[in-house]
Enzyme design. Structure first.
Site, PDB file in Angstrom:
ATOM      1  N   LEU A 115       0.869  -1.168   0.000  1.00  0.00           N
ATOM      2  CA  LEU A 115       0.000   0.000   0.000  1.00  0.00           C
ATOM      3  C   LEU A 115       0.907   1.219   0.000  1.00  0.00           C
ATOM      4  O   LEU A 115       1.906   1.250   0.711  1.00  0.00           O
ATOM      5  CB  LEU A 115      -0.912   0.018   1.239  1.00  0.00           C
ATOM      6  CG  LEU A 115      -2.033  -1.040   1.299  1.00  0.00           C
ATOM      7  CD1 LEU A 115      -2.813  -0.904   2.595  1.00  0.00           C
ATOM      8  CD2 LEU A 115      -2.959  -0.924   0.094  1.00  0.00           C
ATOM      9  N   ASP A 116       0.565   2.217  -0.812  1.00  0.00           N
ATOM     10  CA  ASP A 116       1.379   3.420  -0.912  1.00  0.00           C
ATOM     11  C   ASP A 116       1.498   4.134   0.438  1.00  0.00           C
ATOM     12  O   ASP A 116       0.715   3.882   1.359  1.00  0.00           O
ATOM     13  CB  ASP A 116       0.778   4.396  -1.932  1.00  0.00           C
ATOM     14  CG  ASP A 116       0.828   3.849  -3.342  1.00  0.00           C
ATOM     15  OD1 ASP A 116       1.661   2.972  -3.605  1.00  0.00           O
ATOM     16  OD2 ASP A 116       0.024   4.304  -4.176  1.00  0.00           O
ATOM     17  N   PHE A 117       2.441   5.037   0.518  1.00  0.00           N
ATOM     18  CA  PHE A 117       2.718   5.797   1.742  1.00  0.00           C
ATOM     19  C   PHE A 117       1.446   6.440   2.308  1.00  0.00           C
ATOM     20  O   PHE A 117       1.182   6.375   3.514  1.00  0.00           O
ATOM     21  CB  PHE A 117       3.766   6.868   1.435  1.00  0.00           C
ATOM     22  CG  PHE A 117       4.211   7.678   2.617  1.00  0.00           C
ATOM     23  CD1 PHE A 117       4.961   7.113   3.637  1.00  0.00           C
ATOM     24  CD2 PHE A 117       3.886   9.026   2.711  1.00  0.00           C
ATOM     25  CE1 PHE A 117       5.378   7.866   4.732  1.00  0.00           C
ATOM     26  CE2 PHE A 117       4.302   9.795   3.799  1.00  0.00           C
ATOM     27  CZ  PHE A 117       5.047   9.205   4.812  1.00  0.00           C
TER      28      PHE A 117
END
Length: 255
Positions: A115-117
């Site tokens: 999952l992205d930042f």
């Protein structure tokens, strides 16, 4: 073992190490090429080796423990964490939060996908590299569901067209089920279910439709749901449910 011939029985070393949670098969093959894996003190130079067990096998000079039963955890990833063990820029990672979120006997776990930042929500974790790989493969067809809050104008008719997939900047995105949640104004919630999970897929597709995503939350991964799991907390999936899920993957040829 000196000539690295395949014994008559056993499993390939990459498969055994993946089961033990060291890494995925592909990553293990890279580790072998880098000289990081040895058998009885002798560096391995090929993955074409079968073993009955991991006795005498070391990774970076450390003995590998016996493969444990596959375990699976659901983690509510907050925004502002990197899905990695360490970040060159010094940003906090999921493992910062997992120190207190996982049970003490969880051992080493690895994330299923990323999952992205700034993306939050359901992140699955496992101690089994083979299970991780099977869950990540696009061919497994495991649905991932997201809720995106986006700014701009869009109609349900536009979202319905995504069921046929869409090509953006030369990249083809497969079937996407998308529903515009009820509401008014420029900030609207869109629920999207997809099976490929390509890098930044949800954001890119919505941006292609002229929307600006300002919050993204994953709510489900296959049969596992975020539900009311508190942010920053993790829960272990019941062993019976893990085995049932693994059987489904085996029937699909992914394990």
């Amino acid at each position: 073992m000196a000539d690295n011939r395949l014994p008559e029985e056993g499993d390939r070393i990459a498969k055994l190490l993946a089961r033990a949670g060291v890494a995925s098969r592909r990553e293990i093959e890279r580790m072998i090429a880098d000289g990081r894996i040895a058998i009885n003190g002798k560096d391995l130079d090929t993955p074409a080796v079968k073993l009955a067990n991991l006795n005498g096998v070391t990774v970076d000079g450390r003995a590998v423990g016996r493969a444990e039963a596959a375990r699976l955890f659901a983690f509510h990833k907050p925004s502002g964490l990197i899905t990695a063990e360490r970040d060159p820029r010094g940003r906090p990672t999921i493992y910062t939060a997992l120190r207190n979120a996982l049970p003490k006997d969880a051992g080493r776990v690895i994330p299923v996908g990323r999952l992205d930042f700034t993306t939050e929500g359901l992140l699955m974790l496992t101690n089994d590299g083979e299970l991780k790989r099977a869950m990540e493969l696009p061919s497994s067809g495991i649905p991932r569901t997201y809720r995106a809050r986006a700014f701009g104008d869009v109609t349900q008719a536009q979202l319905d067209e995504l069921i046929e997939g869409v090509e953006i900047d030369g990249i083809r995105y497969g079937r996407i089920e998308a529903d515009l949640e009820r509401g008014s104004g420029k900030n609207r919630w869109v629920e999207m279910t997809l099976t490929e999970g390509k890098n930044r897929e949800v954001r890119r597709v919505l941006e292609h439709l002229g929307l600006q995503v300002n919050r993204l939350l994953r709510t489900a991964y296959g049969p596992f749901e975020l539900a009311d799991l508190p942010r920053g907390q993790a829960v272990e999936i019941r062993q019976a449910d893990v085995e049932r899920f693994r059987k489904q993957l085996r029937r699909g040829g992914q394990l």
